[in-house]
Write a protein that holds these residues in place. Structure first.
Motif, PDB file in Angstrom:
ATOM      1  N   LEU A 197      -0.536  28.164  42.309  1.00  0.00           N
ATOM      2  CA  LEU A 197      -0.405  27.611  41.113  1.00  0.00           C
ATOM      3  C   LEU A 197       0.956  27.615  40.837  1.00  0.00           C
ATOM      4  O   LEU A 197       1.669  28.569  41.105  1.00  0.00           O
ATOM      5  CB  LEU A 197      -1.067  28.421  40.065  1.00  0.00           C
ATOM      6  CG  LEU A 197      -2.790  28.524  40.195  1.00  0.00           C
ATOM      7  CD1 LEU A 197      -3.166  29.912  39.147  1.00  0.00           C
ATOM      8  CD2 LEU A 197      -3.554  27.531  40.028  1.00  0.00           C
ATOM      9  N   TYR A 198       1.580  26.573  40.027  1.00  0.00           N
ATOM     10  CA  TYR A 198       2.916  26.586  39.702  1.00  0.00           C
ATOM     11  C   TYR A 198       2.997  26.595  38.253  1.00  0.00           C
ATOM     12  O   TYR A 198       2.275  26.129  37.491  1.00  0.00           O
ATOM     13  CB  TYR A 198       3.478  25.205  40.197  1.00  0.00           C
ATOM     14  CG  TYR A 198       3.928  25.162  41.656  1.00  0.00           C
ATOM     15  CD1 TYR A 198       4.930  25.556  42.120  1.00  0.00           C
ATOM     16  CD2 TYR A 198       2.924  24.534  42.470  1.00  0.00           C
ATOM     17  CE1 TYR A 198       5.126  25.612  43.602  1.00  0.00           C
ATOM     18  CE2 TYR A 198       3.123  24.359  43.794  1.00  0.00           C
ATOM     19  CZ  TYR A 198       4.187  25.049  44.187  1.00  0.00           C
ATOM     20  OH  TYR A 198       4.256  24.927  45.622  1.00  0.00           O
ATOM     21  N   ILE A 199       3.888  27.646  37.817  1.00  0.00           N
ATOM     22  CA  ILE A 199       4.021  28.096  36.417  1.00  0.00           C
ATOM     23  C   ILE A 199       5.449  28.016  36.334  1.00  0.00           C
ATOM     24  O   ILE A 199       6.251  28.282  36.634  1.00  0.00           O
ATOM     25  CB  ILE A 199       3.396  29.513  36.202  1.00  0.00           C
ATOM     26  CG1 ILE A 199       3.324  29.690  34.771  1.00  0.00           C
ATOM     27  CG2 ILE A 199       4.164  30.467  36.947  1.00  0.00           C
ATOM     28  CD1 ILE A 199       2.129  28.792  34.193  1.00  0.00           C
ATOM     29  N   CYS A 200       5.716  27.317  34.918  1.00  0.00           N
ATOM     30  CA  CYS A 200       7.045  27.569  34.305  1.00  0.00           C
ATOM     31  C   CYS A 200       7.561  28.746  34.099  1.00  0.00           C
ATOM     32  O   CYS A 200       6.886  29.797  33.741  1.00  0.00           O
ATOM     33  CB  CYS A 200       7.228  26.788  32.840  1.00  0.00           C
ATOM     34  SG  CYS A 200       6.883  24.990  32.712  1.00  0.00           S
ATOM     35  N   CYS A 244       3.790  20.460  39.067  1.00  0.00           N
ATOM     36  CA  CYS A 244       2.962  20.332  37.618  1.00  0.00           C
ATOM     37  C   CYS A 244       2.677  21.787  37.224  1.00  0.00           C
ATOM     38  O   CYS A 244       1.890  22.473  37.867  1.00  0.00           O
ATOM     39  CB  CYS A 244       1.890  19.417  37.362  1.00  0.00           C
ATOM     40  SG  CYS A 244       1.309  19.347  35.782  1.00  0.00           S
ATOM     41  N   CYS A 245       3.052  22.193  35.945  1.00  0.00           N
ATOM     42  CA  CYS A 245       2.775  23.660  35.546  1.00  0.00           C
ATOM     43  C   CYS A 245       1.306  23.497  35.191  1.00  0.00           C
ATOM     44  O   CYS A 245       0.748  22.542  34.351  1.00  0.00           O
ATOM     45  CB  CYS A 245       3.597  23.732  34.334  1.00  0.00           C
ATOM     46  SG  CYS A 245       3.255  25.286  33.316  1.00  0.00           S
ATOM     47  N   VAL A 246       0.507  24.564  35.593  1.00  0.00           N
ATOM     48  CA  VAL A 246      -0.824  24.658  35.220  1.00  0.00           C
ATOM     49  C   VAL A 246      -0.964  24.914  33.742  1.00  0.00           C
ATOM     50  O   VAL A 246      -2.222  24.571  33.276  1.00  0.00           O
ATOM     51  CB  VAL A 246      -1.558  25.788  36.009  1.00  0.00           C
ATOM     52  CG1 VAL A 246      -1.620  25.200  37.338  1.00  0.00           C
ATOM     53  CG2 VAL A 246      -0.931  27.164  35.683  1.00  0.00           C
ATOM     54  N   ALA A 247      -0.083  25.431  32.835  1.00  0.00           N
ATOM     55  CA  ALA A 247      -0.286  25.709  31.596  1.00  0.00           C
ATOM     56  C   ALA A 247       0.260  24.579  30.569  1.00  0.00           C
ATOM     57  O   ALA A 247      -0.558  24.166  29.752  1.00  0.00           O
ATOM     58  CB  ALA A 247       0.633  26.988  31.256  1.00  0.00           C
ATOM     59  N   CYS A 248       1.368  24.136  31.021  1.00  0.00           N
ATOM     60  CA  CYS A 248       2.002  23.009  29.808  1.00  0.00           C
ATOM     61  C   CYS A 248       1.998  21.795  30.208  1.00  0.00           C
ATOM     62  O   CYS A 248       2.131  20.779  29.784  1.00  0.00           O
ATOM     63  CB  CYS A 248       3.337  23.270  29.424  1.00  0.00           C
ATOM     64  SG  CYS A 248       4.558  23.371  30.378  1.00  0.00           S
ATOM     65  N   LYS A 249       1.662  21.517  31.661  1.00  0.00           N
ATOM     66  CA  LYS A 249       1.397  20.131  32.449  1.00  0.00           C
ATOM     67  C   LYS A 249       2.732  19.390  32.543  1.00  0.00           C
ATOM     68  O   LYS A 249       2.736  18.309  32.741  1.00  0.00           O
ATOM     69  CB  LYS A 249       0.337  19.272  31.697  1.00  0.00           C
ATOM     70  CG  LYS A 249      -0.880  19.995  31.517  1.00  0.00           C
ATOM     71  CD  LYS A 249      -1.546  20.199  32.925  1.00  0.00           C
ATOM     72  CE  LYS A 249      -3.210  20.864  32.580  1.00  0.00           C
ATOM     73  NZ  LYS A 249      -3.545  21.675  33.452  1.00  0.00           N
ATOM     74  N   LYS A 251      -4.394  34.030  31.168  1.00  0.00           N
ATOM     75  CA  LYS A 251      -5.743  33.600  30.579  1.00  0.00           C
ATOM     76  C   LYS A 251      -6.410  32.948  31.872  1.00  0.00           C
ATOM     77  O   LYS A 251      -7.515  33.229  32.055  1.00  0.00           O
ATOM     78  CB  LYS A 251      -5.654  32.874  29.357  1.00  0.00           C
ATOM     79  CG  LYS A 251      -5.244  33.724  28.232  1.00  0.00           C
ATOM     80  CD  LYS A 251      -5.017  32.748  26.989  1.00  0.00           C
ATOM     81  CE  LYS A 251      -4.374  33.489  26.057  1.00  0.00           C
ATOM     82  NZ  LYS A 251      -4.193  32.613  24.817  1.00  0.00           N
ATOM     83  N   ILE A 252      -5.703  32.139  32.235  1.00  0.00           N
ATOM     84  CA  ILE A 252      -6.241  31.356  33.473  1.00  0.00           C
ATOM     85  C   ILE A 252      -6.689  32.224  34.576  1.00  0.00           C
ATOM     86  O   ILE A 252      -7.745  32.048  35.445  1.00  0.00           O
ATOM     87  CB  ILE A 252      -5.212  30.293  33.974  1.00  0.00           C
ATOM     88  CG1 ILE A 252      -4.842  29.270  32.990  1.00  0.00           C
ATOM     89  CG2 ILE A 252      -5.700  29.502  35.372  1.00  0.00           C
ATOM     90  CD1 ILE A 252      -3.638  28.379  33.203  1.00  0.00           C
ATOM     91  N   ILE A 253      -5.802  33.201  35.283  1.00  0.00           N
ATOM     92  CA  ILE A 253      -6.066  34.183  36.071  1.00  0.00           C
ATOM     93  C   ILE A 253      -7.300  34.931  35.826  1.00  0.00           C
ATOM     94  O   ILE A 253      -8.309  35.236  36.681  1.00  0.00           O
ATOM     95  CB  ILE A 253      -4.934  35.060  36.419  1.00  0.00           C
ATOM     96  CG1 ILE A 253      -3.731  34.400  37.123  1.00  0.00           C
ATOM     97  CG2 ILE A 253      -5.189  36.462  37.181  1.00  0.00           C
ATOM     98  CD1 ILE A 253      -2.447  34.855  37.243  1.00  0.00           C
ATOM     99  N   LEU A 254      -7.313  35.409  34.423  1.00  0.00           N
ATOM    100  CA  LEU A 254      -8.858  36.252  34.185  1.00  0.00           C
ATOM    101  C   LEU A 254     -10.042  35.593  34.071  1.00  0.00           C
ATOM    102  O   LEU A 254     -10.925  35.905  34.700  1.00  0.00           O
ATOM    103  CB  LEU A 254      -8.350  36.768  32.753  1.00  0.00           C
ATOM    104  CG  LEU A 254      -7.294  37.988  32.874  1.00  0.00           C
ATOM    105  CD1 LEU A 254      -7.152  38.439  31.152  1.00  0.00           C
ATOM    106  CD2 LEU A 254      -7.586  39.154  33.637  1.00  0.00           C
ATOM    107  N   LYS A 265       5.649  31.406  27.013  1.00  0.00           N
ATOM    108  CA  LYS A 265       4.290  30.875  26.570  1.00  0.00           C
ATOM    109  C   LYS A 265       3.419  30.509  27.648  1.00  0.00           C
ATOM    110  O   LYS A 265       2.183  30.547  27.662  1.00  0.00           O
ATOM    111  CB  LYS A 265       4.646  29.485  25.788  1.00  0.00           C
ATOM    112  CG  LYS A 265       5.261  30.079  24.533  1.00  0.00           C
ATOM    113  CD  LYS A 265       5.502  28.672  23.715  1.00  0.00           C
ATOM    114  CE  LYS A 265       6.050  29.087  22.483  1.00  0.00           C
ATOM    115  NZ  LYS A 265       6.389  27.641  21.407  1.00  0.00           N
ATOM    116  N   CYS A 266       4.178  29.881  28.973  1.00  0.00           N
ATOM    117  CA  CYS A 266       3.277  29.545  30.049  1.00  0.00           C
ATOM    118  C   CYS A 266       2.842  30.716  30.832  1.00  0.00           C
ATOM    119  O   CYS A 266       1.711  30.443  31.130  1.00  0.00           O
ATOM    120  CB  CYS A 266       4.291  28.539  30.895  1.00  0.00           C
ATOM    121  SG  CYS A 266       4.480  27.029  30.255  1.00  0.00           S
TER     122      CYS A 266
END
Length: 67
Positions: free
Chosen positions: A43-46, A6-11, A57-60, A50-51
């Motif tokens: 973390l998995y990210i698309c 699951c992407c941590v940004a867009c789910k 932002k999540i990392i910061l 946008k993701c």
């Protein structure tokens, strides 16, 4: 059957190979795990801009450094 992540940004849920995997090293640097085999939580990210922007932002927020 490939693992689903699951992407941590867009789910969104996709095959593991369709994501970038980000892990933190010992110095809290965020690094891309290209082979997806570093022994650490990740973390998995698309692969979508946008993701990726949301991930910054999540990392910061978690006080990790981009590397």
């Amino acid at each position: 059957m490939e693992p689903i992540r699951c992407c941590v940004a867009c789910k969104s849920r996709k095959n593991k190979k369709e994501f970038f995997r980000i892990v933190a090293d010992n110095n809290k640097n965020a690094i891309i795990d290209r082979k997806q085999n570093i022994n650490s939580r990740g973390l998995y990210i698309c692969k979508d801009i946008k993701c990726i922007t949301t991930l910054q932002k999540i990392i910061l927020k978690n006080r990790m450094k981009l590397k």
